[in-house]
Design a protein around this motif. Structure first.
Motif, PDB file in Angstrom:
ATOM      1  N   ALA A 243       7.318  43.173 -47.679  1.00 35.92           N
ATOM      2  CA  ALA A 243       5.945  43.150 -48.192  1.00 35.92           C
ATOM      3  C   ALA A 243       5.155  44.335 -47.659  1.00 35.92           C
ATOM      4  O   ALA A 243       4.402  44.983 -48.395  1.00 35.92           O
ATOM      5  N   THR A 244       5.317  44.652 -46.393  1.00 32.21           N
ATOM      6  CA  THR A 244       4.617  45.797 -45.807  1.00 32.21           C
ATOM      7  C   THR A 244       5.129  47.103 -46.400  1.00 32.21           C
ATOM      8  O   THR A 244       4.345  48.018 -46.686  1.00 32.21           O
ATOM      9  N   LEU A 245       6.442  47.204 -46.597  1.00 25.27           N
ATOM     10  CA  LEU A 245       7.007  48.405 -47.215  1.00 25.27           C
ATOM     11  C   LEU A 245       6.441  48.613 -48.614  1.00 25.27           C
ATOM     12  O   LEU A 245       6.024  49.727 -48.976  1.00 25.27           O
ATOM     13  N   PHE A 246       6.397  47.555 -49.413  1.00 21.77           N
ATOM     14  CA  PHE A 246       5.857  47.663 -50.772  1.00 21.77           C
ATOM     15  C   PHE A 246       4.372  48.003 -50.742  1.00 21.77           C
ATOM     16  O   PHE A 246       3.876  48.756 -51.594  1.00 21.77           O
ATOM     17  N   SER A 247       3.645  47.467 -49.781  1.00 22.57           N
ATOM     18  CA  SER A 247       2.224  47.788 -49.644  1.00 22.57           C
ATOM     19  C   SER A 247       2.033  49.271 -49.348  1.00 22.57           C
ATOM     20  O   SER A 247       1.158  49.932 -49.931  1.00 22.57           O
ATOM     21  N   GLN A 248       2.876  49.821 -48.479  1.00 19.53           N
ATOM     22  CA  GLN A 248       2.775  51.238 -48.134  1.00 19.53           C
ATOM     23  C   GLN A 248       3.053  52.123 -49.349  1.00 19.53           C
ATOM     24  O   GLN A 248       2.353  53.127 -49.566  1.00 19.53           O
ATOM     25  N   ARG A 249       4.029  51.745 -50.137  1.00 27.01           N
ATOM     26  CA  ARG A 249       4.355  52.568 -51.304  1.00 27.01           C
ATOM     27  C   ARG A 249       3.315  52.416 -52.408  1.00 27.01           C
ATOM     28  O   ARG A 249       2.986  53.385 -53.096  1.00 27.01           O
ATOM     29  N   MET A 250       2.782  51.235 -52.551  1.00 28.68           N
ATOM     30  CA  MET A 250       1.711  51.057 -53.524  1.00 28.68           C
ATOM     31  C   MET A 250       0.469  51.823 -53.100  1.00 28.68           C
ATOM     32  O   MET A 250      -0.248  52.395 -53.929  1.00 28.68           O
ATOM     33  N   ARG A 251       0.209  51.876 -51.806  1.00 20.29           N
ATOM     34  CA  ARG A 251      -0.928  52.645 -51.306  1.00 20.29           C
ATOM     35  C   ARG A 251      -0.744  54.134 -51.624  1.00 20.29           C
ATOM     36  O   ARG A 251      -1.702  54.817 -52.006  1.00 20.29           O
ATOM     37  N   ARG A 252       0.469  54.658 -51.470  1.00 23.09           N
ATOM     38  CA  ARG A 252       0.718  56.064 -51.815  1.00 23.09           C
ATOM     39  C   ARG A 252       0.411  56.320 -53.282  1.00 23.09           C
ATOM     40  O   ARG A 252      -0.230  57.308 -53.635  1.00 23.09           O
ATOM     41  N   LEU A 253       0.889  55.426 -54.146  1.00 20.67           N
ATOM     42  CA  LEU A 253       0.661  55.594 -55.575  1.00 20.67           C
ATOM     43  C   LEU A 253      -0.828  55.511 -55.912  1.00 20.67           C
ATOM     44  O   LEU A 253      -1.331  56.273 -56.728  1.00 20.67           O
ATOM     45  N   ALA A 254      -1.515  54.596 -55.254  1.00 17.77           N
ATOM     46  CA  ALA A 254      -2.928  54.350 -55.572  1.00 17.77           C
ATOM     47  C   ALA A 254      -3.882  55.338 -54.922  1.00 17.77           C
ATOM     48  O   ALA A 254      -4.957  55.599 -55.469  1.00 17.77           O
ATOM     49  N   CYS A 255      -3.502  55.897 -53.769  1.00 11.86           N
ATOM     50  CA  CYS A 255      -4.484  56.606 -52.947  1.00 11.86           C
ATOM     51  C   CYS A 255      -4.174  58.069 -52.659  1.00 11.86           C
ATOM     52  O   CYS A 255      -5.070  58.807 -52.232  1.00 11.86           O
ATOM     53  N   ASP A 256      -2.928  58.513 -52.853  1.00 15.56           N
ATOM     54  CA  ASP A 256      -2.570  59.863 -52.415  1.00 15.56           C
ATOM     55  C   ASP A 256      -2.737  60.937 -53.483  1.00 15.56           C
ATOM     56  O   ASP A 256      -2.672  62.131 -53.168  1.00 15.56           O
ATOM     57  N   PHE A 257      -2.928  60.535 -54.733  1.00 18.07           N
ATOM     58  CA  PHE A 257      -3.022  61.498 -55.828  1.00 18.07           C
ATOM     59  C   PHE A 257      -4.172  61.094 -56.751  1.00 18.07           C
ATOM     60  O   PHE A 257      -4.356  59.912 -57.031  1.00 18.07           O
ATOM     61  N   PRO A 258      -4.938  62.074 -57.255  1.00 19.19           N
ATOM     62  CA  PRO A 258      -6.019  61.720 -58.178  1.00 19.19           C
ATOM     63  C   PRO A 258      -5.486  61.034 -59.434  1.00 19.19           C
ATOM     64  O   PRO A 258      -4.492  61.475 -60.018  1.00 19.19           O
ATOM     65  N   LEU A 259      -6.135  59.965 -59.836  1.00 20.31           N
ATOM     66  CA  LEU A 259      -5.702  59.243 -61.041  1.00 20.31           C
ATOM     67  C   LEU A 259      -5.679  60.145 -62.267  1.00 20.31           C
ATOM     68  O   LEU A 259      -4.819  60.010 -63.135  1.00 20.31           O
ATOM     69  N   ALA A 260      -6.606  61.080 -62.323  1.00 19.82           N
ATOM     70  CA  ALA A 260      -6.726  61.947 -63.493  1.00 19.82           C
ATOM     71  C   ALA A 260      -5.573  62.929 -63.626  1.00 19.82           C
ATOM     72  O   ALA A 260      -5.470  63.619 -64.637  1.00 19.82           O
ATOM     73  N   ALA A 261      -4.694  62.982 -62.610  1.00 18.82           N
ATOM     74  CA  ALA A 261      -3.547  63.879 -62.666  1.00 18.82           C
ATOM     75  C   ALA A 261      -2.252  63.141 -62.341  1.00 18.82           C
ATOM     76  O   ALA A 261      -1.286  63.745 -61.885  1.00 18.82           O
ATOM     77  N   ASN A 262      -2.232  61.836 -62.597  1.00 20.32           N
ATOM     78  CA  ASN A 262      -1.045  61.057 -62.240  1.00 20.32           C
ATOM     79  C   ASN A 262      -0.702  60.045 -63.331  1.00 20.32           C
ATOM     80  O   ASN A 262      -1.237  58.935 -63.357  1.00 20.32           O
ATOM     81  N   PRO A 263       0.215  60.396 -64.237  1.00 18.98           N
ATOM     82  CA  PRO A 263       0.580  59.465 -65.311  1.00 18.98           C
ATOM     83  C   PRO A 263       1.267  58.210 -64.805  1.00 18.98           C
ATOM     84  O   PRO A 263       1.210  57.161 -65.453  1.00 18.98           O
ATOM     85  N   PHE A 264       1.914  58.271 -63.646  1.00 16.57           N
ATOM     86  CA  PHE A 264       2.576  57.085 -63.095  1.00 16.57           C
ATOM     87  C   PHE A 264       1.538  56.056 -62.659  1.00 16.57           C
ATOM     88  O   PHE A 264       1.675  54.858 -62.927  1.00 16.57           O
ATOM     89  N   ALA A 265       0.498  56.508 -61.993  1.00 19.30           N
ATOM     90  CA  ALA A 265      -0.585  55.599 -61.606  1.00 19.30           C
ATOM     91  C   ALA A 265      -1.321  55.076 -62.829  1.00 19.30           C
ATOM     92  O   ALA A 265      -1.753  53.911 -62.855  1.00 19.30           O
ATOM     93  N   GLN A 266      -1.464  55.897 -63.855  1.00 14.64           N
ATOM     94  CA  GLN A 266      -2.106  55.443 -65.091  1.00 14.64           C
ATOM     95  C   GLN A 266      -1.364  54.229 -65.657  1.00 14.64           C
ATOM     96  O   GLN A 266      -1.982  53.240 -66.070  1.00 14.64           O
TER      97      GLN A 266
END
Length: 405
Positions: A243-266
Protein backbone atom coordinates in the motif's frame (compact mmCIF):
# COMPACT_ATOMS: atom_id res chain seq x y z
CA UNK A 1 -0.65 -20.02 -32.05
CA UNK A 2 -3.45 -18.53 -29.94
CA UNK A 3 -2.99 -15.55 -27.64
CA UNK A 4 -3.90 -17.64 -24.60
CA UNK A 5 -1.26 -20.25 -25.44
CA UNK A 6 1.42 -17.61 -26.03
CA UNK A 7 0.63 -15.76 -22.79
CA UNK A 8 0.51 -19.01 -20.83
CA UNK A 9 3.92 -20.02 -22.17
CA UNK A 10 5.32 -16.61 -21.26
CA UNK A 11 4.16 -16.60 -17.63
CA UNK A 12 4.40 -20.33 -16.94
CA UNK A 13 8.16 -20.52 -16.55
CA UNK A 14 10.33 -23.52 -15.76
CA UNK A 15 10.09 -23.03 -11.99
CA UNK A 16 6.30 -22.81 -11.87
CA UNK A 17 4.73 -25.04 -9.20
CA UNK A 18 1.93 -25.00 -6.66
CA UNK A 19 0.11 -21.74 -5.98
CA UNK A 20 2.13 -19.84 -8.59
CA UNK A 21 1.09 -22.34 -11.27
CA UNK A 22 -2.58 -21.63 -10.51
CA UNK A 23 -1.92 -17.90 -10.52
CA UNK A 24 -0.16 -18.15 -13.87
CA UNK A 25 -3.11 -19.98 -15.39
CA UNK A 26 -5.56 -17.39 -14.11
CA UNK A 27 -3.39 -14.53 -15.36
CA UNK A 28 -2.99 -16.11 -18.81
CA UNK A 29 -6.77 -16.39 -19.14
CA UNK A 30 -7.27 -12.80 -17.91
CA UNK A 31 -4.51 -11.33 -20.10
CA UNK A 32 -5.79 -12.95 -23.30
CA UNK A 33 -8.26 -10.11 -23.90
CA UNK A 34 -7.63 -6.41 -24.56
CA UNK A 35 -5.57 -5.13 -21.65
CA UNK A 36 -4.07 -1.83 -22.85
CA UNK A 37 -6.08 0.50 -25.07
CA UNK A 38 -3.14 2.88 -24.65
CA UNK A 39 0.46 2.24 -23.65
CA UNK A 40 1.89 3.23 -20.23
CA UNK A 41 5.54 3.88 -21.04
CA UNK A 42 6.82 7.36 -21.88
CA UNK A 43 8.09 7.44 -25.49
CA UNK A 44 10.00 10.67 -24.93
CA UNK A 45 12.21 8.81 -22.45
CA UNK A 46 12.60 5.90 -24.88
CA UNK A 47 13.67 8.14 -27.74
CA UNK A 48 16.18 9.99 -25.58
CA UNK A 49 17.66 6.81 -24.13
CA UNK A 50 17.94 5.07 -27.49
CA UNK A 51 19.47 8.16 -29.16
CA UNK A 52 17.44 7.29 -32.24
CA UNK A 53 18.80 8.41 -35.58
CA UNK A 54 17.15 8.32 -39.02
CA UNK A 55 17.39 4.87 -40.52
CA UNK A 56 17.39 3.03 -37.17
CA UNK A 57 15.94 -0.46 -37.05
CA UNK A 58 13.70 -0.94 -34.00
CA UNK A 59 11.81 -3.76 -32.37
CA UNK A 60 9.29 -3.07 -29.61
CA UNK A 61 6.48 -4.78 -27.77
CA UNK A 62 3.29 -3.39 -29.31
CA UNK A 63 1.04 -3.05 -26.23
CA UNK A 64 -1.54 -0.33 -27.02
CA UNK A 65 0.35 0.79 -30.15
CA UNK A 66 0.91 4.43 -29.15
CA UNK A 67 4.70 4.25 -28.83
CA UNK A 68 5.30 2.17 -31.95
CA UNK A 69 3.59 4.98 -33.88
CA UNK A 70 5.50 7.68 -31.97
CA UNK A 71 8.84 6.16 -32.99
CA UNK A 72 7.91 6.72 -36.65
CA UNK A 73 8.43 10.44 -36.04
CA UNK A 74 12.16 9.73 -35.76
CA UNK A 75 12.41 8.52 -39.39
CA UNK A 76 13.37 4.89 -38.66
CA UNK A 77 14.02 2.33 -41.38
CA UNK A 78 11.58 -0.08 -39.72
CA UNK A 79 9.65 -0.55 -36.47
CA UNK A 80 8.74 -4.14 -35.68
CA UNK A 81 5.91 -4.29 -33.10
CA UNK A 82 5.67 -7.72 -31.47
CA UNK A 83 3.00 -8.88 -29.03
CA UNK A 84 1.66 -12.07 -27.49
CA UNK A 85 -1.85 -10.61 -27.45
CA UNK A 86 -3.71 -10.38 -30.76
CA UNK A 87 -6.02 -7.72 -29.24
CA UNK A 88 -3.06 -5.34 -28.88
CA UNK A 89 -2.04 -5.96 -32.49
CA UNK A 90 -5.61 -5.23 -33.57
CA UNK A 91 -5.43 -1.94 -31.62
CA UNK A 92 -2.15 -1.09 -33.33
CA UNK A 93 -3.63 -1.92 -36.74
CA UNK A 94 -6.66 0.29 -36.05
CA UNK A 95 -4.53 3.25 -35.00
CA UNK A 96 -2.25 2.79 -37.99
CA UNK A 97 -5.23 2.61 -40.37
CA UNK A 98 -6.75 5.72 -38.78
CA UNK A 99 -3.60 7.67 -39.57
CA UNK A 100 -3.59 6.35 -43.12
CA UNK A 101 -7.24 6.94 -44.00
CA UNK A 102 -8.89 9.66 -41.92
CA UNK A 103 -9.00 12.86 -43.98
CA UNK A 104 -7.19 15.30 -41.67
CA UNK A 105 -5.56 15.79 -38.28
CA UNK A 106 -8.70 17.06 -36.55
CA UNK A 107 -10.67 13.99 -37.59
CA UNK A 108 -7.86 11.78 -36.32
CA UNK A 109 -7.91 13.64 -33.00
CA UNK A 110 -11.67 13.13 -32.73
CA UNK A 111 -11.25 9.43 -33.41
CA UNK A 112 -8.14 8.54 -31.37
CA UNK A 113 -7.87 11.51 -28.99
CA UNK A 114 -11.42 12.15 -27.82
CA UNK A 115 -12.41 8.57 -28.71
CA UNK A 116 -16.02 9.36 -27.80
CA UNK A 117 -17.54 11.15 -30.81
CA UNK A 118 -20.87 9.84 -32.09
CA UNK A 119 -19.53 10.08 -35.66
CA UNK A 120 -16.64 7.71 -34.94
CA UNK A 121 -18.43 4.43 -35.73
CA UNK A 122 -19.38 5.80 -39.15
CA UNK A 123 -15.78 6.96 -39.63
CA UNK A 124 -14.59 3.48 -38.78
CA UNK A 125 -16.89 1.86 -41.33
CA UNK A 126 -16.16 4.39 -44.08
CA UNK A 127 -12.44 4.98 -43.69
CA UNK A 128 -10.69 2.66 -41.25
CA UNK A 129 -12.26 -0.78 -41.75
CA UNK A 130 -11.39 -1.15 -45.47
CA UNK A 131 -7.71 -0.51 -44.64
CA UNK A 132 -7.46 -3.11 -41.86
CA UNK A 133 -5.86 -6.53 -42.29
CA UNK A 134 -8.45 -9.31 -42.32
CA UNK A 135 -7.73 -10.56 -38.79
CA UNK A 136 -7.82 -7.05 -37.28
CA UNK A 137 -11.07 -6.20 -39.09
CA UNK A 138 -12.66 -9.40 -37.82
CA UNK A 139 -11.61 -8.44 -34.30
CA UNK A 140 -13.09 -4.92 -34.43
CA UNK A 141 -16.30 -6.02 -36.14
CA UNK A 142 -16.71 -8.82 -33.60
CA UNK A 143 -18.71 -8.49 -30.38
CA UNK A 144 -17.42 -7.49 -26.97
CA UNK A 145 -18.69 -8.83 -23.65
CA UNK A 146 -21.69 -6.47 -23.88
CA UNK A 147 -22.67 -7.81 -27.30
CA UNK A 148 -21.59 -4.57 -28.98
CA UNK A 149 -19.27 -4.46 -31.99
CA UNK A 150 -15.86 -3.53 -30.63
CA UNK A 151 -15.31 -0.53 -32.88
CA UNK A 152 -18.25 1.12 -31.11
CA UNK A 153 -15.85 1.71 -28.20
CA UNK A 154 -14.60 4.79 -30.03
CA UNK A 155 -17.97 6.44 -29.48
CA UNK A 156 -17.87 5.53 -25.76
CA UNK A 157 -14.54 6.72 -24.35
CA UNK A 158 -12.41 3.91 -25.78
CA UNK A 159 -9.62 4.34 -23.21
CA UNK A 160 -11.98 3.56 -20.36
CA UNK A 161 -12.22 0.06 -21.77
CA UNK A 162 -9.77 -2.80 -21.86
CA UNK A 163 -8.72 -4.34 -18.55
CA UNK A 164 -6.57 -1.40 -17.51
CA UNK A 165 -9.24 1.18 -18.39
CA UNK A 166 -11.82 -0.69 -16.35
CA UNK A 167 -9.32 -1.09 -13.49
CA UNK A 168 -8.81 2.68 -13.42
CA UNK A 169 -12.58 3.10 -13.24
CA UNK A 170 -12.68 0.58 -10.38
CA UNK A 171 -9.95 2.56 -8.65
CA UNK A 172 -12.02 5.74 -8.89
CA UNK A 173 -15.02 3.93 -7.39
CA UNK A 174 -13.07 2.37 -4.50
CA UNK A 175 -11.35 5.66 -3.72
CA UNK A 176 -14.71 7.44 -3.42
CA UNK A 177 -16.10 4.65 -1.24
CA UNK A 178 -13.12 5.13 1.10
CA UNK A 179 -13.62 8.88 1.34
CA UNK A 180 -11.16 10.05 -1.33
CA UNK A 181 -11.47 11.25 -4.89
CA UNK A 182 -9.01 10.50 -7.72
CA UNK A 183 -10.78 12.90 -10.06
CA UNK A 184 -10.04 15.91 -7.84
CA UNK A 185 -6.41 15.89 -9.01
CA UNK A 186 -7.62 16.87 -12.49
CA UNK A 187 -8.88 20.20 -11.06
CA UNK A 188 -5.35 21.37 -10.19
CA UNK A 189 -3.87 24.35 -12.00
CA UNK A 190 -0.30 24.04 -10.74
CA UNK A 191 2.11 21.55 -9.20
CA UNK A 192 1.48 23.04 -5.77
CA UNK A 193 -2.25 22.48 -6.21
CA UNK A 194 -1.62 18.93 -7.43
CA UNK A 195 0.34 18.17 -4.26
CA UNK A 196 -2.25 19.78 -2.00
CA UNK A 197 -5.10 17.86 -3.65
CA UNK A 198 -3.19 14.59 -3.43
CA UNK A 199 -2.58 15.09 0.29
CA UNK A 200 -6.25 15.93 0.85
CA UNK A 201 -8.06 13.46 -1.39
CA UNK A 202 -5.73 10.51 -2.00
CA UNK A 203 -2.96 10.05 0.55
CA UNK A 204 -5.35 9.15 3.43
CA UNK A 205 -6.98 6.43 1.30
CA UNK A 206 -3.73 4.46 1.17
CA UNK A 207 -3.79 4.20 4.98
CA UNK A 208 -7.31 2.75 5.01
CA UNK A 209 -7.39 -0.91 6.21
CA UNK A 210 -9.49 -2.03 3.24
CA UNK A 211 -7.10 -0.48 0.73
CA UNK A 212 -4.15 -2.08 2.51
CA UNK A 213 -5.95 -5.41 2.30
CA UNK A 214 -6.73 -5.00 -1.41
CA UNK A 215 -3.13 -4.05 -2.17
CA UNK A 216 -2.04 -7.51 -1.04
CA UNK A 217 -4.47 -9.29 -3.38
CA UNK A 218 -2.35 -10.56 -6.25
CA UNK A 219 -5.25 -11.36 -8.60
CA UNK A 220 -6.65 -7.82 -8.27
CA UNK A 221 -3.59 -6.51 -10.13
CA UNK A 222 -3.99 -8.81 -13.14
CA UNK A 223 -5.98 -6.03 -14.80
CA UNK A 224 -2.87 -3.84 -14.70
CA UNK A 225 -0.96 -6.55 -16.58
CA UNK A 226 0.95 -7.59 -13.45
CA UNK A 227 1.52 -11.38 -13.43
CA UNK A 228 2.45 -13.36 -10.29
CA UNK A 229 6.22 -13.14 -10.93
CA UNK A 230 6.09 -9.35 -11.16
CA UNK A 231 3.86 -9.14 -8.10
CA UNK A 232 6.55 -10.99 -6.16
CA UNK A 233 9.16 -8.42 -7.30
CA UNK A 234 6.89 -5.57 -6.21
CA UNK A 235 6.35 -7.17 -2.83
CA UNK A 236 10.12 -7.58 -2.35
CA UNK A 237 10.75 -3.94 -3.35
CA UNK A 238 8.04 -2.80 -0.93
CA UNK A 239 9.33 -4.85 1.99
CA UNK A 240 5.82 -6.30 2.15
CA UNK A 241 4.11 -2.89 2.49
CA UNK A 242 2.50 -2.69 -0.93
CA UNK A 243 0.00 0.00 0.00
CA UNK A 244 2.83 2.41 0.82
CA UNK A 245 4.66 1.50 -2.40
CA UNK A 246 1.53 2.17 -4.47
CA UNK A 247 0.98 5.45 -2.61
CA UNK A 248 4.52 6.56 -3.46
CA UNK A 249 4.08 5.78 -7.13
CA UNK A 250 0.69 7.42 -7.30
CA UNK A 251 2.20 10.49 -5.67
CA UNK A 252 4.87 10.62 -8.40
CA UNK A 253 2.21 10.46 -11.09
CA UNK A 254 0.03 13.06 -9.39
CA UNK A 255 2.65 15.48 -8.11
CA UNK A 256 5.95 15.30 -10.01
CA UNK A 257 4.83 16.46 -13.46
CA UNK A 258 2.44 19.22 -14.58
CA UNK A 259 -0.93 17.78 -15.58
CA UNK A 260 -0.93 19.94 -18.69
CA UNK A 261 2.09 18.03 -20.00
CA UNK A 262 1.30 14.50 -18.84
CA UNK A 263 -1.10 12.32 -20.86
CA UNK A 264 -0.67 9.45 -18.38
CA UNK A 265 -1.95 11.56 -15.50
CA UNK A 266 -4.76 12.83 -17.73
CA UNK A 267 -5.98 9.26 -18.20
CA UNK A 268 -5.46 8.25 -14.57
CA UNK A 269 -7.24 11.20 -12.97
CA UNK A 270 -9.51 12.79 -15.60
CA UNK A 271 -10.04 9.51 -17.53
CA UNK A 272 -9.53 11.29 -20.86
CA UNK A 273 -6.96 13.23 -22.87
CA UNK A 274 -7.13 17.02 -22.79
CA UNK A 275 -7.33 17.53 -26.55
CA UNK A 276 -7.19 21.29 -26.13
CA UNK A 277 -3.55 21.17 -25.02
CA UNK A 278 -1.00 19.64 -27.37
CA UNK A 279 1.49 18.77 -24.62
CA UNK A 280 -1.24 16.91 -22.72
CA UNK A 281 -1.64 14.51 -25.66
CA UNK A 282 0.42 11.34 -26.13
CA UNK A 283 3.33 11.98 -28.46
CA UNK A 284 1.83 10.14 -31.44
CA UNK A 285 -1.28 12.38 -31.38
CA UNK A 286 0.54 15.71 -31.26
CA UNK A 287 0.08 17.75 -34.43
CA UNK A 288 3.81 18.37 -34.88
CA UNK A 289 4.36 14.65 -35.50
CA UNK A 290 1.27 14.03 -37.65
CA UNK A 291 2.85 14.32 -41.10
CA UNK A 292 6.02 12.39 -40.29
CA UNK A 293 4.05 9.50 -38.79
CA UNK A 294 1.72 9.36 -41.78
CA UNK A 295 4.69 9.42 -44.15
CA UNK A 296 6.37 6.47 -42.40
CA UNK A 297 3.37 4.20 -41.74
CA UNK A 298 4.57 1.49 -44.13
CA UNK A 299 7.68 1.08 -41.97
CA UNK A 300 5.60 -0.15 -39.02
CA UNK A 301 5.05 -3.93 -39.02
CA UNK A 302 3.06 -5.99 -36.50
CA UNK A 303 4.00 -9.55 -35.46
CA UNK A 304 2.02 -11.99 -33.29
CA UNK A 305 4.31 -14.04 -31.06
CA UNK A 306 6.99 -13.79 -28.41
CA UNK A 307 9.94 -11.42 -28.66
CA UNK A 308 12.40 -14.31 -28.38
CA UNK A 309 10.79 -16.22 -31.24
CA UNK A 310 10.63 -13.10 -33.40
CA UNK A 311 14.32 -12.36 -32.87
CA UNK A 312 15.19 -15.97 -33.65
CA UNK A 313 14.03 -15.26 -37.21
CA UNK A 314 16.11 -12.07 -37.60
CA UNK A 315 19.53 -11.86 -39.22
CA UNK A 316 22.67 -11.26 -37.12
CA UNK A 317 23.42 -7.59 -36.33
CA UNK A 318 20.19 -6.50 -38.02
CA UNK A 319 18.67 -4.32 -35.27
CA UNK A 320 19.69 -1.09 -33.56
CA UNK A 321 17.13 -0.62 -30.79
CA UNK A 322 15.00 -2.85 -28.56
CA UNK A 323 12.09 -1.80 -26.33
CA UNK A 324 11.04 -4.58 -23.97
CA UNK A 325 8.57 -2.69 -21.73
CA UNK A 326 8.39 -4.75 -18.49
CA UNK A 327 8.25 -8.19 -20.15
CA UNK A 328 11.39 -9.45 -18.42
CA UNK A 329 9.66 -9.26 -15.05
CA UNK A 330 7.63 -12.24 -16.26
CA UNK A 331 10.68 -14.40 -17.00
CA UNK A 332 12.71 -16.98 -15.15
CA UNK A 333 16.47 -17.34 -15.72
CA UNK A 334 16.12 -19.71 -18.68
CA UNK A 335 13.65 -17.43 -20.48
CA UNK A 336 15.73 -14.32 -19.73
CA UNK A 337 18.94 -15.85 -21.08
CA UNK A 338 17.16 -17.19 -24.18
CA UNK A 339 15.91 -13.69 -24.93
CA UNK A 340 19.30 -12.03 -24.44
CA UNK A 341 21.10 -14.62 -26.56
CA UNK A 342 18.85 -13.51 -29.41
CA UNK A 343 19.23 -9.82 -28.58
CA UNK A 344 23.02 -10.14 -28.49
CA UNK A 345 23.09 -12.08 -31.76
CA UNK A 346 20.81 -9.66 -33.64
CA UNK A 347 22.21 -6.42 -32.16
CA UNK A 348 24.25 -4.19 -34.44
CA UNK A 349 27.38 -2.54 -32.98
CA UNK A 350 26.29 0.14 -30.51
CA UNK A 351 22.72 -1.20 -30.28
CA UNK A 352 20.65 -0.11 -27.26
CA UNK A 353 17.99 -1.83 -25.16
CA UNK A 354 15.44 -0.02 -22.95
CA UNK A 355 13.11 -1.73 -20.50
CA UNK A 356 11.06 -1.04 -17.38
CA UNK A 357 10.83 -3.02 -14.15
CA UNK A 358 8.15 -3.28 -11.49
CA UNK A 359 10.83 -3.24 -8.80
CA UNK A 360 13.85 -0.98 -8.79
CA UNK A 361 16.48 -3.61 -9.65
CA UNK A 362 17.44 -4.73 -13.14
CA UNK A 363 16.55 -8.39 -13.67
CA UNK A 364 19.82 -8.89 -15.56
CA UNK A 365 22.07 -8.39 -12.57
CA UNK A 366 23.11 -11.75 -11.15
CA UNK A 367 20.87 -13.67 -13.56
CA UNK A 368 22.20 -13.11 -17.06
CA UNK A 369 25.01 -15.48 -18.10
CA UNK A 370 28.45 -13.79 -17.70
CA UNK A 371 29.32 -14.24 -21.39
CA UNK A 372 26.14 -12.37 -22.35
CA UNK A 373 26.51 -9.67 -19.69
CA UNK A 374 30.05 -9.01 -20.90
CA UNK A 375 28.60 -7.82 -24.24
CA UNK A 376 26.60 -5.01 -22.61
CA UNK A 377 27.10 -2.10 -20.28
CA UNK A 378 24.79 0.18 -18.30
CA UNK A 379 25.02 3.34 -16.20
CA UNK A 380 22.89 3.09 -13.03
CA UNK A 381 23.02 6.85 -12.41
CA UNK A 382 21.71 7.59 -15.90
CA UNK A 383 19.04 4.91 -15.47
CA UNK A 384 17.85 6.63 -12.31
CA UNK A 385 17.63 9.94 -14.17
CA UNK A 386 15.52 8.29 -16.87
CA UNK A 387 13.21 6.85 -14.24
CA UNK A 388 12.89 10.21 -12.48
CA UNK A 389 11.72 11.83 -15.74
CA UNK A 390 9.38 9.05 -16.95
CA UNK A 391 5.95 10.67 -16.77
CA UNK A 392 4.09 7.34 -16.59
CA UNK A 393 5.59 7.06 -13.08
CA UNK A 394 4.18 3.61 -12.33
CA UNK A 395 7.38 1.56 -12.64
CA UNK A 396 10.21 1.03 -10.18
CA UNK A 397 12.97 1.45 -12.75
CA UNK A 398 13.89 2.41 -16.32
CA UNK A 399 17.03 0.71 -17.63
CA UNK A 400 19.26 1.28 -20.66
CA UNK A 401 21.84 -1.29 -21.79
CA UNK A 402 24.27 -0.54 -24.65
CA UNK A 403 26.15 -3.11 -26.67
CA UNK A 404 29.90 -2.91 -26.31
CA UNK A 405 31.80 -2.25 -29.53
Amino acid sequence: MSTHTLVHQAVRNTTTTGRKALGDKLFARWFSQLVYAQIWEDPQIDIEALALKPGARLVTIASGGCNALAYLSQQPAVVHAVDLNHSHLAMLALKKAAFATLPDYQTLLDFLGSADRKQNPQRFRRYVAPQLPVVARQYWEGKDWRGRQRYQLFAHHAYRHGLLGRFIGFGHLVTRLLGGNLGKIADAGSLDEQRALFDRHLEPVFRHPLLRFLARRESLLYSMGIPPAQFAALREDAGGDLATLFSQRMRRLACDFPLAANPFAQQAFARRYDIGQQEALPMYLQSRHYESIRHNLTRLLGHHGSMTDFLDGCAPQSLDAYLLLDAQDWMDDAQLNALWRQITRTAAPGARVVFRTGGSRSPLEGRLAPQLMACWHTDPDYNRSLHARDRAAIYGGVHLYCKRT
